[in-house]
Design a protein around this motif. Sequence first.
Motif, PDB file in Angstrom:
ATOM      1  N   ILE A 718       8.048  -4.397  16.503  1.00  0.00           N
ATOM      2  CA  ILE A 718       6.617  -3.418  16.393  1.00  0.00           C
ATOM      3  C   ILE A 718       6.159  -3.318  14.999  1.00  0.00           C
ATOM      4  O   ILE A 718       6.906  -3.109  14.067  1.00  0.00           O
ATOM      5  CB  ILE A 718       7.069  -1.983  16.903  1.00  0.00           C
ATOM      6  N   GLU A 719       4.904  -3.450  14.953  1.00  0.00           N
ATOM      7  CA  GLU A 719       4.252  -3.302  13.558  1.00  0.00           C
ATOM      8  C   GLU A 719       3.106  -2.344  13.744  1.00  0.00           C
ATOM      9  O   GLU A 719       2.524  -2.416  14.734  1.00  0.00           O
ATOM     10  CB  GLU A 719       3.862  -4.718  12.730  1.00  0.00           C
ATOM     11  N   ALA A 720       3.138  -1.460  12.715  1.00  0.00           N
ATOM     12  CA  ALA A 720       1.685  -0.439  12.817  1.00  0.00           C
ATOM     13  C   ALA A 720       0.766  -0.970  11.512  1.00  0.00           C
ATOM     14  O   ALA A 720       1.289  -0.410  10.522  1.00  0.00           O
ATOM     15  CB  ALA A 720       2.203   0.855  12.826  1.00  0.00           C
ATOM     16  N   ILE A 721      -0.114  -1.324  11.680  1.00  0.00           N
ATOM     17  CA  ILE A 721      -0.783  -2.111  10.529  1.00  0.00           C
ATOM     18  C   ILE A 721      -1.819  -0.790  10.163  1.00  0.00           C
ATOM     19  O   ILE A 721      -2.385  -0.233  10.922  1.00  0.00           O
ATOM     20  CB  ILE A 721      -1.778  -3.200  10.696  1.00  0.00           C
ATOM     21  N   ASN A 722      -1.646  -0.327   8.783  1.00  0.00           N
ATOM     22  CA  ASN A 722      -2.206   0.623   8.173  1.00  0.00           C
ATOM     23  C   ASN A 722      -1.743   1.963   8.655  1.00  0.00           C
ATOM     24  O   ASN A 722      -2.572   3.061   8.524  1.00  0.00           O
ATOM     25  CB  ASN A 722      -3.789   0.490   8.357  1.00  0.00           C
TER      26      ASN A 722
END
Length: 766
Positions: A718-722
Amino acid sequence: MKRSGTSVFLFLLFFSLHFKAQKFEKLIQYINPLIGTEKMGHTYPGAATPFGAIQLSPETDTISYELNGKYNGDVYKYCAGYRYEDKTIVGFSSTHFSGTGHSDLGDFLVMPTVGKLQLNPGTAANPENGYRSRFSHQNEKAEAGYYKVKLDDDNILAELTATTRVGVHRYTFPKSDQAHIILDLMAGIYNYDGKNIWTYVRVENGNTITGYRQTNGWARTRTVYFAMKFSKPFKSYGQKSYDGKQVYNGFWRKFDQTRNFPEIAGKNLKMYFDFDTNENEAIEVKLAISPVSQTNALENLEKEIGNLSFDQVKAQTQENWNKELNKIIIKGSETEKVNFYTAMYHTFINPTTYMDVNGEYKGLDQNIHKAEDFTNYTTFSIWDTYRALHPFFNIIQPKRNGDMVKSMMAHYNQFSMKMLPIWSHYANDNWCMSGYHSVSVVADAIIKGNYNGGNAKEALKACVETASKRDYEGIGQYIDLGYVPAEKNGTSVSNTLEYAYDDWAIAQLAKYLGETEIYNQFIKRSENWRTQFDKTTGFMRPRLTDGSFKKDFNALSTHGQGFIEGNSWNYSFFVPQNPDELIKMMGGKKKFAAKLDELFTMHLPDEFFADTEDITREGIIGGYVHGNEPAHHVAYLYNWAGQPWKTQAQIRRILEMQYKATPDGLGGNDDAGQMSAWYILSSLGFYPVAPGSEDYAIGSPAIDNAVLNLENGKTFEIEAINQSPKNVYVEKILLNGKQIKNFMLKHSDIMNGGKLSFYMSPKPKK
């Protein structure tokens, strides 16, 4: 067998690669067991291994459950035995609950002292009048699997660690010819006169004793056996009985049983063991427990500890914690890591292992059983944990969760009433809270493929039988009328709403197994929530047998309105199985969202929850009570109302306000890991609104990146960009490169492995 040079090389290469594969990130450094030890967290800071039977921890006071013949409200502060604001420690006991709003346990309290022998605990105001000691948080250290504190009054350093069934104490004494280790068999949590039924101690030799304690408390018939071994032989020992004057003493009166007598029995006993100690001499005490026998306790001690030293046990236990924590690797701020991994720690404390190393345990029929193909567990606080903890296990601990379902089935099969557990511990059901939510846990695990070879149709049968007990908590009226009448039950609305959800879960399991008739029966029952909705007020409301709604209704009050640990404002949204129909009932999406807005922005005056000890101001946002469980899904309902950006904003608000890395950092009881599981799943960006479904509602991730190392060998990233405290809104979501537009994630999407990408923004996307 002689090896060739090539085979030796290949063996060493394999060993090297295997060793590297087993290396874990040092995540244990982020654990803070002191979080939740003050106010209403009700956690404890002691030593335990993941899901261990032993939960070794200090006790900071000995408050009685009873005062002048009535319930003593102050005892509620000591559900976990330890309270951060206290200044004294009375000892270190072997069993505890983590985060519960009621309590029991606190078995086998051990306390080291020097000087004149005192067998009473004394008082917090005058600890010198007993065996308790002052302490300072400056001289206290708590880690996963390890605890130490300086006992200031006697200048003793106390350290604790544990394996699954054995607690290991190490006490470093000053020089003394009057050193003592006290074993208080009367002490307990939520204690009162008469709680002890019987205690027994047998001195096996100069450094080993065995025995048992039987109590009548939250668990009505609970017997715990123990074996206790000292690293140094005691020079003398003795006991004092607090049974009062006995009419009949038999012919044991021939002996002086108070000093150096090897077999002691009575209702209320305290033992002491005397030593001569050199300056900074350490004495280790290994105390194993068993639900079956003293022999099994000795076997547990020998097989789990053997000749291992305190430091070796500590290293082994902390490596076990690191292994469990490495199932999720996150990137985020230091504060986020402390909150996240402490939450993981809390979720892996309960349920607890309930069987000996040989697989034996005592069942609800009070007979000895053997778990042949599973680990048997107890401590099922299911009203709390069905919501997020067990769904979390279905992702991160699927094998264990399957074994927990098998444990629930063992409970059902051994129980004379043929019901799945409501709230079980130590071969008892204590019947705490409403609903029959084990059916949710069973259905969710089977539907998600985590029953580990169990008989799913037998499990469905157990669910149906549990939901058909007409004489339990208004189920008969619920079946006949479609609701529990208010004059028959003080929590009639809660029961009706929760039964309806549970019935939906049974229907989902029946559908999964192709049992159409059962599906039709229970999907119809799952619509009974409609009977509680009063269109004139727009709230769920108590209903009388004649069909009329109860008068004197107040949607704000948590007392006397038909709800348990909540009010109508929170419970009126409890239709997790059918939010779309609830929205229609409440007037459509726009009105529904406006009502959610009001819930989160209103003010709930203290007078409306003053009589409900489980709810305090710290756990409330507007009128939304996060410190208790009934509304844990509510912030996600904006998704169904067509305003997902409000879900995102509220989730981040709850995460920030209700979870802090401080002793008072939880806004309510952790409730055996439910509060922490909510935190973990919500931080990752999704939540199971209705366990029993494959679907997770998407919220707003609070971590920068997370890798879930799944038991099937796959990884889900899971990546949460910004992502940032300001960038709480989701602009776009991609699953393996494909956009998700309905704000739903499926369980299979996670378990198949892959990547979920959130693109975050400071502005809501409407």
